[in-house]
Design an enzyme around this catalytic site. Structure first.
Site, PDB file in Angstrom:
ATOM      1  N   THR A 125       0.816  -1.214   0.000  1.00  0.00           N
ATOM      2  CA  THR A 125       0.000   0.000   0.000  1.00  0.00           C
ATOM      3  C   THR A 125       0.850   1.264   0.000  1.00  0.00           C
ATOM      4  O   THR A 125       1.992   1.251   0.478  1.00  0.00           O
ATOM      5  CB  THR A 125      -0.902  -0.013   1.256  1.00  0.00           C
ATOM      6  OG1 THR A 125      -1.530   1.246   1.407  1.00  0.00           O
ATOM      7  CG2 THR A 125      -0.093  -0.282   2.530  1.00  0.00           C
ATOM      8  N   ASP A 126       0.254   2.365  -0.460  1.00  0.00           N
ATOM      9  CA  ASP A 126       0.949   3.658  -0.392  1.00  0.00           C
ATOM     10  C   ASP A 126       1.040   4.181   1.043  1.00  0.00           C
ATOM     11  O   ASP A 126       1.793   5.114   1.321  1.00  0.00           O
ATOM     12  CB  ASP A 126       0.245   4.696  -1.293  1.00  0.00           C
ATOM     13  CG  ASP A 126      -1.204   4.968  -0.931  1.00  0.00           C
ATOM     14  OD1 ASP A 126      -1.734   4.336  -0.003  1.00  0.00           O
ATOM     15  OD2 ASP A 126      -1.825   5.839  -1.596  1.00  0.00           O
ATOM     16  N   GLU A 127       0.249   3.586   1.968  1.00  0.00           N
ATOM     17  CA  GLU A 127       0.227   4.125   3.339  1.00  0.00           C
ATOM     18  C   GLU A 127       1.563   3.937   4.066  1.00  0.00           C
ATOM     19  O   GLU A 127       1.806   4.580   5.083  1.00  0.00           O
ATOM     20  CB  GLU A 127      -0.907   3.487   4.143  1.00  0.00           C
ATOM     21  CG  GLU A 127      -2.256   3.770   3.523  1.00  0.00           C
ATOM     22  CD  GLU A 127      -3.431   3.576   4.471  1.00  0.00           C
ATOM     23  OE1 GLU A 127      -3.213   3.468   5.689  1.00  0.00           O
ATOM     24  OE2 GLU A 127      -4.565   3.541   3.977  1.00  0.00           O
ATOM     25  N   TYR A 151      -1.915  -0.424  11.017  1.00  0.00           N
ATOM     26  CA  TYR A 151      -2.055  -1.109   9.722  1.00  0.00           C
ATOM     27  C   TYR A 151      -0.844  -0.823   8.833  1.00  0.00           C
ATOM     28  O   TYR A 151      -0.182  -1.745   8.340  1.00  0.00           O
ATOM     29  CB  TYR A 151      -3.352  -0.670   9.013  1.00  0.00           C
ATOM     30  CG  TYR A 151      -3.353  -0.994   7.532  1.00  0.00           C
ATOM     31  CD1 TYR A 151      -3.397  -2.316   7.087  1.00  0.00           C
ATOM     32  CD2 TYR A 151      -3.288   0.029   6.567  1.00  0.00           C
ATOM     33  CE1 TYR A 151      -3.371  -2.607   5.722  1.00  0.00           C
ATOM     34  CE2 TYR A 151      -3.267  -0.266   5.207  1.00  0.00           C
ATOM     35  CZ  TYR A 151      -3.307  -1.587   4.793  1.00  0.00           C
ATOM     36  OH  TYR A 151      -3.275  -1.884   3.451  1.00  0.00           O
ATOM     37  N   LYS A 155       2.173  -3.294   7.360  1.00  0.00           N
ATOM     38  CA  LYS A 155       2.458  -3.474   5.929  1.00  0.00           C
ATOM     39  C   LYS A 155       3.908  -3.062   5.622  1.00  0.00           C
ATOM     40  O   LYS A 155       4.589  -3.695   4.822  1.00  0.00           O
ATOM     41  CB  LYS A 155       1.478  -2.655   5.076  1.00  0.00           C
ATOM     42  CG  LYS A 155       0.047  -3.149   5.075  1.00  0.00           C
ATOM     43  CD  LYS A 155      -0.163  -4.530   4.464  1.00  0.00           C
ATOM     44  CE  LYS A 155       0.055  -4.580   2.982  1.00  0.00           C
ATOM     45  NZ  LYS A 155      -0.328  -5.910   2.420  1.00  0.00           N
TER      46      LYS A 155
HETATM   47  P1  NAD Z   1      -9.710  -7.297   2.226  1.00  0.00           P
HETATM   48  O1  NAD Z   1      -9.715  -7.028   3.694  1.00  0.00           O
HETATM   49  O2  NAD Z   1     -10.929  -7.027   1.426  1.00  0.00           O
HETATM   50  O3  NAD Z   1      -9.320  -8.830   1.961  1.00  0.00           O
HETATM   51  C1  NAD Z   1      -8.310  -9.487   2.675  1.00  0.00           C
HETATM   52  C2  NAD Z   1      -8.502 -10.986   2.464  1.00  0.00           C
HETATM   53  O4  NAD Z   1      -7.420 -11.645   3.159  1.00  0.00           O
HETATM   54  C3  NAD Z   1      -9.800 -11.527   3.048  1.00  0.00           C
HETATM   55  O5  NAD Z   1     -10.421 -12.401   2.131  1.00  0.00           O
HETATM   56  C4  NAD Z   1      -9.365 -12.279   4.295  1.00  0.00           C
HETATM   57  O6  NAD Z   1     -10.208 -13.372   4.631  1.00  0.00           O
HETATM   58  C5  NAD Z   1      -7.963 -12.734   3.891  1.00  0.00           C
HETATM   59  N1  NAD Z   1      -7.111 -12.979   5.078  1.00  0.00           N
HETATM   60  C6  NAD Z   1      -6.930 -12.157   6.133  1.00  0.00           C
HETATM   61  N2  NAD Z   1      -6.113 -12.735   7.042  1.00  0.00           N
HETATM   62  C7  NAD Z   1      -5.736 -13.924   6.509  1.00  0.00           C
HETATM   63  C8  NAD Z   1      -4.896 -14.976   6.968  1.00  0.00           C
HETATM   64  N3  NAD Z   1      -4.284 -14.896   8.165  1.00  0.00           N
HETATM   65  N4  NAD Z   1      -4.734 -16.067   6.190  1.00  0.00           N
HETATM   66  C9  NAD Z   1      -5.390 -16.164   4.985  1.00  0.00           C
HETATM   67  N5  NAD Z   1      -6.205 -15.203   4.513  1.00  0.00           N
HETATM   68  C10 NAD Z   1      -6.379 -14.100   5.266  1.00  0.00           C
HETATM   69  O7  NAD Z   1      -8.456  -6.487   1.675  1.00  0.00           O
HETATM   70  P2  NAD Z   1      -8.245  -5.793   0.253  1.00  0.00           P
HETATM   71  O8  NAD Z   1      -8.724  -4.409   0.312  1.00  0.00           O
HETATM   72  O9  NAD Z   1      -8.705  -6.717  -0.793  1.00  0.00           O
HETATM   73  O10 NAD Z   1      -6.637  -5.718   0.234  1.00  0.00           O
HETATM   74  C11 NAD Z   1      -5.862  -6.781  -0.311  1.00  0.00           C
HETATM   75  C12 NAD Z   1      -4.395  -6.422  -0.224  1.00  0.00           C
HETATM   76  O11 NAD Z   1      -4.146  -5.228  -0.948  1.00  0.00           O
HETATM   77  C13 NAD Z   1      -3.891  -6.149   1.199  1.00  0.00           C
HETATM   78  O12 NAD Z   1      -2.605  -6.677   1.323  1.00  0.00           O
HETATM   79  C14 NAD Z   1      -3.882  -4.636   1.302  1.00  0.00           C
HETATM   80  O13 NAD Z   1      -2.907  -4.208   2.221  1.00  0.00           O
HETATM   81  C15 NAD Z   1      -3.504  -4.257  -0.117  1.00  0.00           C
HETATM   82  N6  NAD Z   1      -3.962  -2.949  -0.583  1.00  0.00           N
HETATM   83  C16 NAD Z   1      -5.265  -2.579  -0.451  1.00  0.00           C
HETATM   84  C17 NAD Z   1      -5.694  -1.356  -0.967  1.00  0.00           C
HETATM   85  C18 NAD Z   1      -7.146  -0.917  -0.879  1.00  0.00           C
HETATM   86  O14 NAD Z   1      -7.445   0.215  -1.230  1.00  0.00           O
HETATM   87  N7  NAD Z   1      -8.061  -1.766  -0.446  1.00  0.00           N
HETATM   88  C19 NAD Z   1      -4.773  -0.518  -1.588  1.00  0.00           C
HETATM   89  C20 NAD Z   1      -3.440  -0.918  -1.695  1.00  0.00           C
HETATM   90  C21 NAD Z   1      -3.051  -2.145  -1.204  1.00  0.00           C
HETATM   91  O1  DAU Z   2      -4.207   3.959   0.461  1.00  0.00           O
HETATM   92  C1  DAU Z   2      -4.413   2.580   0.352  1.00  0.00           C
HETATM   93  C2  DAU Z   2      -5.257   2.106   1.514  1.00  0.00           C
HETATM   94  O2  DAU Z   2      -6.575   2.562   1.262  1.00  0.00           O
HETATM   95  C3  DAU Z   2      -5.227   0.605   1.707  1.00  0.00           C
HETATM   96  O3  DAU Z   2      -3.926   0.195   2.039  1.00  0.00           O
HETATM   97  C4  DAU Z   2      -6.189   0.177   2.816  1.00  0.00           C
HETATM   98  O4  DAU Z   2      -6.228  -1.237   2.917  1.00  0.00           O
HETATM   99  C5  DAU Z   2      -7.571   0.694   2.462  1.00  0.00           C
HETATM  100  O5  DAU Z   2      -8.478   0.386   3.505  1.00  0.00           O
HETATM  101  C6  DAU Z   2      -7.539   2.204   2.233  1.00  0.00           C
HETATM  102  O6  DAU Z   2      -7.279   2.917   3.467  1.00  0.00           O
HETATM  103  P1  DAU Z   2      -8.067   4.261   3.859  1.00  0.00           P
HETATM  104  O7  DAU Z   2      -8.020   4.404   5.317  1.00  0.00           O
HETATM  105  O8  DAU Z   2      -7.603   5.392   3.029  1.00  0.00           O
HETATM  106  O9  DAU Z   2      -9.562   3.838   3.338  1.00  0.00           O
HETATM  107  P2  DAU Z   2     -11.001   4.041   3.995  1.00  0.00           P
HETATM  108  O10 DAU Z   2     -12.005   3.664   2.953  1.00  0.00           O
HETATM  109  O11 DAU Z   2     -11.120   3.420   5.341  1.00  0.00           O
HETATM  110  O12 DAU Z   2     -11.062   5.622   4.182  1.00  0.00           O
HETATM  111  C7  DAU Z   2     -10.899   6.504   3.080  1.00  0.00           C
HETATM  112  C8  DAU Z   2     -10.974   7.926   3.613  1.00  0.00           C
HETATM  113  O13 DAU Z   2     -12.312   8.178   4.057  1.00  0.00           O
HETATM  114  C9  DAU Z   2     -10.083   8.158   4.835  1.00  0.00           C
HETATM  115  O14 DAU Z   2      -9.573   9.490   4.770  1.00  0.00           O
HETATM  116  C10 DAU Z   2     -11.035   8.030   6.012  1.00  0.00           C
HETATM  117  C11 DAU Z   2     -12.362   8.518   5.441  1.00  0.00           C
HETATM  118  N1  DAU Z   2     -13.589   7.874   5.999  1.00  0.00           N
HETATM  119  C12 DAU Z   2     -13.625   6.518   6.012  1.00  0.00           C
HETATM  120  C13 DAU Z   2     -14.721   5.866   6.510  1.00  0.00           C
HETATM  121  C14 DAU Z   2     -14.787   4.356   6.561  1.00  0.00           C
HETATM  122  C15 DAU Z   2     -14.648   8.641   6.415  1.00  0.00           C
HETATM  123  O15 DAU Z   2     -14.615   9.893   6.370  1.00  0.00           O
HETATM  124  N2  DAU Z   2     -15.741   7.995   6.918  1.00  0.00           N
HETATM  125  C16 DAU Z   2     -15.825   6.645   6.997  1.00  0.00           C
HETATM  126  O16 DAU Z   2     -16.852   6.101   7.489  1.00  0.00           O
END
Ligand code: NAD
Ligand code: DAU
Length: 336
Positions: A125-127, A151, A155
């Site tokens: 992730t970019d975080e 988190y 990562k």
């Molecule tokens: P998600 O939470 O939707 O899915 C995670 C999946 O991993 C789930 O199906 C869960 O059951 C599985 N999991 C969790 N713990 C596990 C374990 N111990 N063993 C096996 N499986 C397990 O997450 P996502 O949003 O799909 O993110 C996927 C990946 O991409 C993550 O590594 C996250 O850090 C990265 N990522 C997410 C975003 C985003 O915006 N969502 C952006 C950049 C990177």
């Molecule tokens: O940047 C990549 C990341 O983006 C991933 O690594 C994470 O897995 C993914 O969850 C996401 O993180 P964020 O914290 O940015 O996403 P989230 O959807 O939780 O929140 C997006 C923005 O919206 C953040 O600034 C918080 C705000 N927010 C979020 C929720 C859930 C609200 O204002 N209200 C809300 O209820």
């Protein structure tokens, strides 16, 4: 190729499984997921009978299980998505984040190393780069790590481990650091699906603080195409930043969703801010463009409209999540 995809029942992983099977129908996928609250087999329903896809319920933290799986299966490639992914949950309790994101990643790296040095792509992730001010240049591959939530710290630790296995053990790895994804099958705890589903249900939408925080939004298919290009053409040992070229303030996304859904700003509820809320993320993806020819293709305005419509058309999918019924699906499928 025989590919191990971890976390393939979650949001990005499930979209990746669908994407890969469409683009590479000859490959065999083993999908390993422990089905935490975020894992949902309904995300894979349309490929239930596809012989090239096999789901295995298992935990990446279970070392003997992982070692046996790798010995048995002869994988050519690991694509590692499994993680605890929600920042707010990591604020409440960090322990599962360290277990899965750090120890789980280490188990996979060891298994890949001990079974011939299997090609390993780590999805990050970019975080990990911390938070930008509104004037700062976007993150790139050279930005120093500065994670600020449990988190992102977990990562960041996993990224360091992956690079350490490259340097120490010559494990053929690549890493992608991507910005905020949106699209189908995203768990309705994240901003976009939470707001859309709340509005359909007639509930308020909780904007943290004043909504001034900025995220860089990318459609999940653009992210997954980038991962595919890194796997196929990326340089071993390298990291690639992927982003959507779509920086938006939360409040502007909120107003856009309201406008698409024909609702007014009275639906907004300003609530207490997230602890340690990072102000801004943005990605400079010029390395991926220069080396791989990758750039995002889905325009944000089109992508967000398609995504809102997907949640409007798939109430059955998210209502089962909000009611908890989705976790029954596994029991029915596997008689457990
Ligand atoms: P998600 O939470 O939707 O899915 C995670 C999946 O991993 C789930 O199906 C869960 O059951 C599985 N999991 C969790 N713990 C596990 C374990 N111990 N063993 C096996 N499986 C397990 O997450 P996502 O949003 O799909 O993110 C996927 C990946 O991409 C993550 O590594 C996250 O850090 C990265 N990522 C997410 C975003 C985003 O915006 N969502 C952006 C950049 C990177
Ligand atoms: O940047 C990549 C990341 O983006 C991933 O690594 C994470 O897995 C993914 O969850 C996401 O993180 P964020 O914290 O940015 O996403 P989230 O959807 O939780 O929140 C997006 C923005 O919206 C953040 O600034 C918080 C705000 N927010 C979020 C929720 C859930 C609200 O204002 N209200 C809300 O209820």
């Amino acid at each position: 190729m025989k590919i191990l995809i971890t976390g393939g029942a979650g949001f990005i992983g499930a979209n990746f499984v669908h994407y890969w099977l469409r683009k590479n129908p000859q490959d065999e996928i083993v999908n390993l997921d422990t089905l935490t609250y975020a894992g949902n087999l309904e995300n894979l329903k349309s490929i239930e009978n596809n012989k090239k896809h096999r789901f295995i319920k298992g935990n990446i933290c279970d070392t003997p299980f992982i070692n046996d799986l790798f010995k048995k299966e002869n994988f050519n490639l690991v694509v590692h998505f499994a993680a605890e992914s929600h920042v707010d949950r990591s604020v409440l309790d960090s322990s599962d984040f360290v277990k899965t994101n750090v120890e789980g990643t280490m188990n996979l790296l060891d298994a890949a190393k001990n079974n011939g040095g299997i090609r390993f792509h780590h999805v990050s992730t970019d975080e990990v780069f911390g938070a930008l001010s509104s004037e700062d240049a976007a993150f790139n591959e050279k930005t120093p790590y500065d994670p600020r939530s449990p988190y992102s710290a977990s990562k960041a630790a996993s990224d360091h481990l992956v690079r350490a296995y490259f340097h120490t053990h010559k494990l053929p790895i690549t890493i992608s650091n991507c910005s905020n994804n949106y699209g189908p099958f995203q768990f309705p705890e994240k901003l976009i699906p939470l707001f859309v589903t709340n509005l359909v249900e007639g509930k308020k939408i909780p904007v943290y603080g004043t909504g001034e925080n900025i995220r860089d939004w990318i459609h999940v298919d653009d992210h997954n195409r980038g991962v595919e290009m890194i796997i196929k053409n990326g340089t071993i040992g390298e990291t690639y930043c992927l982003g959507g070229a779509a920086e938006r303030k939360n409040i502007d996304i909120t107003k856009e969703i309201l406008s698409i859904m024909g609702k007014g700003e009275e639906e907004i509820e300003y609530v207490a801010d997230r602890k340690g809320h990072d102000l801004r993320y943005a990605i400079d993806f010029s390395k991926a463009t220069a080396e791989l020819g990758w750039k995002p293709q889905i325009d944000f305005e089109k992508g967000i409209t398609m995504t809102v419509e997907w949640y409007q058309d798939n109430e059955n999918w998210w209502k089962k999540i909000k009611s908890g019924e989705y976790q029954e699906y596994y029991k029915k499928q596997y008689n457990k």
